[in-house]
Each structure stands twice: as structure tokens, then as C-alpha cells.
Design a protein around this motif. Structure first.
Motif, mmCIF file in Angstrom:
data_model
loop_
_atom_site.group_PDB
_atom_site.id
_atom_site.type_symbol
_atom_site.label_atom_id
_atom_site.label_comp_id
_atom_site.label_asym_id
_atom_site.label_seq_id
_atom_site.Cartn_x
_atom_site.Cartn_y
_atom_site.Cartn_z
ATOM 1 N N LEU A 68 -11.463 -4.700 -4.800
ATOM 2 C CA LEU A 68 -11.559 -3.627 -3.800
ATOM 3 C C LEU A 68 -10.458 -3.767 -2.747
ATOM 4 O O LEU A 68 -9.810 -2.782 -2.365
ATOM 5 C CB LEU A 68 -12.932 -3.641 -3.118
ATOM 6 C CG LEU A 68 -14.113 -3.104 -3.923
ATOM 7 C CD1 LEU A 68 -15.406 -3.250 -3.130
ATOM 8 C CD2 LEU A 68 -13.911 -1.644 -4.324
ATOM 9 N N SER A 69 -10.228 -4.993 -2.276
ATOM 10 C CA SER A 69 -9.169 -5.219 -1.283
ATOM 11 C C SER A 69 -7.796 -4.971 -1.889
ATOM 12 O O SER A 69 -6.905 -4.408 -1.238
ATOM 13 C CB SER A 69 -9.258 -6.650 -0.738
ATOM 14 O OG SER A 69 -10.488 -6.857 -0.078
ATOM 15 N N ASN A 70 -7.615 -5.381 -3.149
ATOM 16 C CA ASN A 70 -6.346 -5.109 -3.820
ATOM 17 C C ASN A 70 -6.060 -3.617 -3.878
ATOM 18 O O ASN A 70 -4.916 -3.183 -3.717
ATOM 19 C CB ASN A 70 -6.364 -5.684 -5.247
ATOM 20 C CG ASN A 70 -6.268 -7.194 -5.284
ATOM 21 O OD1 ASN A 70 -5.830 -7.840 -4.335
ATOM 22 N ND2 ASN A 70 -6.689 -7.784 -6.398
ATOM 23 N N CYS A 71 -7.101 -2.828 -4.132
ATOM 24 C CA CYS A 71 -6.913 -1.374 -4.216
ATOM 25 C C CYS A 71 -6.391 -0.818 -2.896
ATOM 26 O O CYS A 71 -5.356 -0.129 -2.870
ATOM 27 C CB CYS A 71 -8.223 -0.684 -4.598
ATOM 28 S SG CYS A 71 -8.645 -0.801 -6.347
ATOM 29 N N ILE A 72 -7.074 -1.095 -1.806
ATOM 30 C CA ILE A 72 -6.664 -0.495 -0.531
ATOM 31 C C ILE A 72 -5.338 -1.060 -0.062
ATOM 32 O O ILE A 72 -4.494 -0.348 0.492
ATOM 33 C CB ILE A 72 -7.779 -0.633 0.541
ATOM 34 C CG1 ILE A 72 -7.572 0.391 1.662
ATOM 35 C CG2 ILE A 72 -7.887 -2.046 1.074
ATOM 36 C CD1 ILE A 72 -7.742 1.835 1.230
ATOM 37 N N ASN A 73 -5.080 -2.345 -0.330
ATOM 38 C CA ASN A 73 -3.785 -2.938 0.026
ATOM 39 C C ASN A 73 -2.653 -2.353 -0.809
ATOM 40 O O ASN A 73 -1.494 -2.387 -0.393
ATOM 41 C CB ASN A 73 -3.822 -4.457 -0.161
ATOM 42 C CG ASN A 73 -4.655 -5.163 0.894
ATOM 43 O OD1 ASN A 73 -4.788 -4.687 2.011
ATOM 44 N ND2 ASN A 73 -5.229 -6.299 0.545
ATOM 45 N N SER A 74 -2.983 -1.843 -1.992
ATOM 46 C CA SER A 74 -1.982 -1.241 -2.892
ATOM 47 C C SER A 74 -1.822 0.257 -2.654
ATOM 48 O O SER A 74 -1.077 0.919 -3.384
ATOM 49 C CB SER A 74 -2.390 -1.466 -4.354
ATOM 50 O OG SER A 74 -2.525 -2.833 -4.657
ATOM 51 N N GLY A 75 -2.549 0.804 -1.673
ATOM 52 C CA GLY A 75 -2.450 2.231 -1.383
ATOM 53 C C GLY A 75 -3.315 3.112 -2.261
ATOM 54 O O GLY A 75 -3.127 4.322 -2.308
ATOM 55 N N MET B 88 -3.255 -8.913 -5.971
ATOM 56 C CA MET B 88 -2.225 -8.246 -6.780
ATOM 57 C C MET B 88 -1.915 -6.863 -6.226
ATOM 58 O O MET B 88 -2.825 -6.106 -5.862
ATOM 59 C CB MET B 88 -2.712 -8.125 -8.226
ATOM 60 C CG MET B 88 -1.733 -7.447 -9.162
ATOM 61 S SD MET B 88 -2.422 -7.387 -10.843
ATOM 62 C CE MET B 88 -1.069 -6.586 -11.705
ATOM 63 N N ASP B 89 -0.626 -6.536 -6.182
ATOM 64 C CA ASP B 89 -0.189 -5.214 -5.741
ATOM 65 C C ASP B 89 -0.122 -4.289 -6.959
ATOM 66 O O ASP B 89 0.817 -4.348 -7.760
ATOM 67 C CB ASP B 89 1.191 -5.320 -5.075
ATOM 68 C CG ASP B 89 1.602 -4.018 -4.399
ATOM 69 O OD1 ASP B 89 0.933 -2.984 -4.648
ATOM 70 O OD2 ASP B 89 2.574 -4.025 -3.628
ATOM 71 N N TYR B 90 -1.148 -3.454 -7.100
ATOM 72 C CA TYR B 90 -1.184 -2.530 -8.235
ATOM 73 C C TYR B 90 -0.074 -1.485 -8.144
ATOM 74 O O TYR B 90 0.329 -0.917 -9.163
ATOM 75 C CB TYR B 90 -2.536 -1.822 -8.311
ATOM 76 C CG TYR B 90 -3.733 -2.743 -8.394
ATOM 77 C CD1 TYR B 90 -3.738 -3.860 -9.235
ATOM 78 C CD2 TYR B 90 -4.877 -2.512 -7.622
ATOM 79 C CE1 TYR B 90 -4.828 -4.697 -9.312
ATOM 80 C CE2 TYR B 90 -5.988 -3.347 -7.702
ATOM 81 C CZ TYR B 90 -5.952 -4.444 -8.534
ATOM 82 O OH TYR B 90 -7.036 -5.278 -8.604
ATOM 83 N N ALA B 91 0.440 -1.226 -6.940
ATOM 84 C CA ALA B 91 1.512 -0.232 -6.778
ATOM 85 C C ALA B 91 2.762 -0.656 -7.547
ATOM 86 O O ALA B 91 3.465 0.184 -8.127
ATOM 87 C CB ALA B 91 1.833 -0.037 -5.298
ATOM 88 N N GLU B 92 3.045 -1.963 -7.581
ATOM 89 C CA GLU B 92 4.208 -2.465 -8.332
ATOM 90 C C GLU B 92 4.015 -2.218 -9.825
ATOM 91 O O GLU B 92 4.958 -1.868 -10.536
ATOM 92 C CB GLU B 92 4.399 -3.958 -8.076
ATOM 93 C CG GLU B 92 4.833 -4.295 -6.664
ATOM 94 C CD GLU B 92 5.000 -5.788 -6.463
ATOM 95 O OE1 GLU B 92 4.793 -6.562 -7.425
ATOM 96 O OE2 GLU B 92 5.343 -6.187 -5.334
ATOM 97 N N MET B 93 2.790 -2.387 -10.282
ATOM 98 C CA MET B 93 2.490 -2.175 -11.696
ATOM 99 C C MET B 93 2.607 -0.692 -12.059
ATOM 100 O O MET B 93 3.127 -0.339 -13.130
ATOM 101 C CB MET B 93 1.079 -2.701 -11.987
ATOM 102 C CG MET B 93 0.707 -2.718 -13.441
ATOM 103 S SD MET B 93 -0.889 -3.539 -13.670
ATOM 104 C CE MET B 93 -1.221 -3.142 -15.391
ATOM 105 N N ILE B 94 2.158 0.173 -11.170
ATOM 106 C CA ILE B 94 2.249 1.615 -11.408
ATOM 107 C C ILE B 94 3.723 2.047 -11.450
ATOM 108 O O ILE B 94 4.114 2.875 -12.281
ATOM 109 C CB ILE B 94 1.455 2.395 -10.334
ATOM 110 C CG1 ILE B 94 -0.049 2.105 -10.480
ATOM 111 C CG2 ILE B 94 1.724 3.893 -10.437
ATOM 112 C CD1 ILE B 94 -0.875 2.531 -9.288
ATOM 113 N N GLU B 95 4.545 1.464 -10.564
ATOM 114 C CA GLU B 95 5.983 1.775 -10.569
ATOM 115 C C GLU B 95 6.625 1.368 -11.889
ATOM 116 O O GLU B 95 7.460 2.087 -12.438
ATOM 117 C CB GLU B 95 6.689 1.077 -9.391
ATOM 118 C CG GLU B 95 6.541 1.796 -8.073
ATOM 119 C CD GLU B 95 7.005 3.254 -8.139
ATOM 120 O OE1 GLU B 95 8.147 3.501 -8.593
ATOM 121 O OE2 GLU B 95 6.224 4.157 -7.775
ATOM 122 N N ALA B 96 6.245 0.170 -12.392
ATOM 123 C CA ALA B 96 6.778 -0.279 -13.680
ATOM 124 C C ALA B 96 6.334 0.666 -14.798
ATOM 125 O O ALA B 96 7.114 0.983 -15.715
ATOM 126 C CB ALA B 96 6.311 -1.701 -13.965
#
Length: 406
Positions: free
Chosen positions: A45-52, A134-142
Motif C-alpha cells: 500500500l505504501s509502495n503504491c502511494i509513494n509510486s504515484g 519498490m517504485d512501481y513508477a520505474e517499472m511502468i516506465e520500463a
């Protein structure tokens, strides 16, 4: 008014967690306490909000009451949004039938309508039983850069352990060429973390085909990923190099708690740039008596310490009386360790009382394994709970009837 979200996260949190034994008799695995003042689900849950990512569906099933109450309106994680936010998604009765979630893929299939409400380009699928940042935003960019249909987060594991995981073989561009679920002879050490990014349209088409296949086990690892790979879809690995641990067993849960200790912990939780948020009841500050000795331990608010604590993690409301010793252990909330009692290399569930001169477990050097002591129990004065056992009401009654030592 905004009617679309670029990304929706779906968090699979319905598992029974049977390998955690007594800890999950009354609560779902993602609701199990961790690290003194967190629960396992706080991490994704924290990873989600931290990842935007501000739109999260939490799929619940087994013993959901505590988990639903804990998540509430999502306010502690900044997920109390008018449009989006966090929503708990239990199985429900549809027009044709009512079904428990049959597998990870079927759980998402049953909630396609929820996803569609936000019309996202991408769907992130997460497990509710891993400890990591984990920053899911980096994964989405990839995922975007690779024009991928599915991107799977992978973690490099020792070759000796690779047969426990879903293993990815990739080419030089990290495109997945082969996937094997728990292979006897692994060809790679890239282990799936159970974190996926899908392009929504592609995900929906494979979920619908999988649902129509009566022979399918309705599972991402066993069915969806192999089907996409066989069809030549663009599947890529995303390499993750931070801390990650599946806490599905008592041993791994204990190890992850121990990873919080030391001046340079393997899992630092005081990093303000990537906060792990949680819902906590208000407690007074912990109290340390003049006779207390505390070494390399985490002591949470509301604890009262008069005895000795070494290499241990104590949740809120724990009382350790004078002369008592807690060593190499994880103690959950509101446990009392009475005077001259000893707890060694153990996990003790909440609301348990360990009476005067009782012992639980043995030192790491001597023990056969971790001792798990259930919640809401009273270990009578002088009774010894052996090392390496799972001790609930029945075993405790037997030990008490024998008058103490075993």
C-alpha cells in the motif's frame, strides 16, 4: 471531473497463509503484524502511494474482518480519495453465480468491472505477502519503453533456491524467452516477485480466454504468463535489486523482523524519502525501568520494559517484568512476560501471558527451530514450551498437565 486513471493497482490479499499456522487462524496473512508497528500489507500500500498510484483494489477472501477494518477508508496511506483511493473487493454474488476466488487470475477476472470503471492504460498486480520497498513508477516506465504487453518484476536469487520460484529466462534486452514455475533444473536465477504490469486490453483478453478454459487453474504463474509467452506476446523482465522477502513462513517472517535490527539494517524503515505508512492505535511512549537492559532491539510505543531484551522486536503494549529475558524473538502486541521467565528464539502471538519462571524455546545455538506460541494463551508458572514447536491451546494444556518441564 476526472473519469480516467492511467494506472490501477490490484492487490491480492485473500490468501489463507497456512504456513504461518497459528498467526493466521483469525486473520488473513497480509494483516499479520510486522516490525513492531506495521502489518505486511502496509508495504505494498505504501509502495503504491509513494509510486504515484492512488487507485488500489484490495482483493480479500480468507478471514477478511481484521484486514477490512485495518484498511478502512485508506486515510493512513493517503488513499482516501473521492475518485480512486482504496477499495476492498471481496468475492460477491453475480447474476449467474457466486464464487470464491479460484486463483489469482480468476480473482482479477471477477473484478474487471472495477478496473474498467477507471479505464486505465495499465494494471499493476501485486501480492499482499511480501516485505519490500519498490517504485512501481520505474517499472511502468520500463513497460512503456519496451512497448510491452506484460512486465514482470524479477529478483536475483541463489541458484540453490531458484527451484522454489517462477524462473524467467531473458535475452540481452530483458525480453522473456522462457518461463518455468518452480523448475527442478533452473536455467536462470531471475525469480518472479509476483509483481506484474499489464497493458489493460491485453490483460482482459487473456483473462477472458483463461476463464473459458475449464482445464485452467486460473493462476497467473501457471496459466496466464505461459499462454502469453506461447502466443509470442511482448513479455519483459524488470530487474529489482533492493530488499525483498516473501514472508509466507514462520522462518521467513522471523528473518524479516531480524533484518530491521542493527545500526545498518538490511531493511531500513526510517527513510523519510520512502515512508512505510500504517494505521496505529494511540499508545503512550514506551517505558524503560532502571533495571532494564536493552540491546539491538526494536521497542514499540506502549511497552514497559523492566527485564532484558536482546536482538528482538516487540510490538505495542508488551510488558517484560524484572528478571525476565527475551532473546532473538518477535513478540506481538499486548504480551506479558512475567518475572524470571525466558523467551528464546520464538515468535509469540498477541495477548499471551508467560508466567513466572516459565520458559519458551531455547537459544539459537541449541534450538531445533523457532518456537511459535499462539495468541491469547497463558503459559503457567514454571512450564517449559519446547524449542521448534507450534504451541497452541491443546499442546499448552498437555504441557501444563505434565507439571512443567518436558
Amino acid at each position: 471531473m476526472m473519469t480516467k486513471k492511467e494506472t490501477v493497482a490490484m492487490l491480492l490479499a485473500g490468501g489463507q497463509g497456512s504456513r504461518l499456522y497459528l498467526l493466521t487462524e483469525r486473520i488473513a496473512k497480509p494483516a499479520v503484524p510486522f516490525g513492531g508497528k506495521y502489518r505486511i500489507i502496509d508495504f505494498p500500500l505504501s509502495n503504491c502511494i509513494n509510486s504515484g498510484i492512488d487507485t488500489v483494489g484490495v482483493l480479500t477472501q480468507y478471514q477478511p474482518l481484521a484486514l477490512n477494518g485495518y484498511i478502512g477508508n485508506g486515510q493512513p496511506w493517503d488513499l482516501d480519495r473521492t475518485f480512486g483511493g482504496v477499495t476492498t473487493l471481496p468475492p460477491y454474488q453475480a447474476q449467474k453465480r457466486a464464487d470464491w476466488y479460484k486463483g489469482t487470475a480468476n480473482a482479477i477476472y471477477q473484478n474487471m468491472q472495477f478496473i474498467d470503471k477507471f479505464d486505465p492504460e495499465y494494471v499493476v498486480i501485486l501480492s499482499g505477502d511480501h516485505i519490500y520497498k519498490m517504485d512501481y513508477a520505474e517499472m511502468i516506465e520500463a513497460h512503456k519503453k519496451n512497448n510491452a504487453d506484460c512486465t514482470i518484476a524479477v529478483f536475483d536469487v541463489p541458484l540453490a533456491e531458484a527451484s522454489r520460484f517462477g524462473i524467467m529466462t531473458t535475452d540481452e534486452n530483458l525480453r522473456i524467452t522462457e518461463f518455468a514455475e518452480k523448475p527442478k533444473e533452473p536455467k536462470s536465477t531471475k525469480a518472479s516477485m509476483g509483481v506484474y504490469v499489464f497493458s489493460k486490453a491485453k490483460l482482459f483478453s487473456y483473462l477472458e480466454a483463461d476463464e473459458a478454459d475449464e482445464s485452467s487453474e486460473k493462476d497467473f504463474g501457471k496459466n496466464i504468463i505461459p499462454a502469453m509467452l506461447n502466443a509470442g506476446e511482448r513479455l519483459f523482465a524488470f530487474e529489482f535489486s533492493g530488499y525483498w522477502k516473501d514472508v509466507g513462513t514462520i522462518d521467513s517472517l522471523w528473518e524479516a523482523n531480524m533484518d530491521l535490527l542493527g545500526s545498518r539494517p538490511a531493511l531500513p524503515l526510517k527513510d523519510k524519502s520512502w515512508r512505510i505508512l500504517s494505521r496505529n492505535e494511540a499508545h503512550p511512549p514506551h517505558f524503560v525501568g532502571s533495571s532494564a537492559v536493552i540491546s539491538n532491539s526494536v521497542i514499540t510505543e506502549g511497552c514497559e520494559i523492566y527485564g532484558t531484551i536482546i536482538n528482538s522486536v516487540l510490538s505495542a503494549g508488551v510488558v517484560v517484568e524484572k528478571g525476565a529475558t527475551v532473546r532473538d524473538s518477535v513478540i506481538l502486541g499486548n504480551v506479558t512476560v512475567k518475572s524470571d521467565a525466558t523467551v528464546d528464539y520464538s515468535v509469540v502471538d498477541s495477548d499471551t501471558v508467560i508466567c513466572k519462571e516459565a520458559t519458551v524455546g531455547k537459544s539459537i545455538a541449541e534450538a531445533k527451530g523457532i518456537t511459535l506460541l499462539g495468541g491469547g494463551l497463558t503459559v503457567p508458572a514454571g512450564v517449559s514450551v519446547p524449542d521448534g514447536v507450534i504451541c497452541g491451546k491443546e499442546m499448552l494444556a498437555e504441557l501444563s498437565a505434565k507439571g512443567g518441564n518436558v
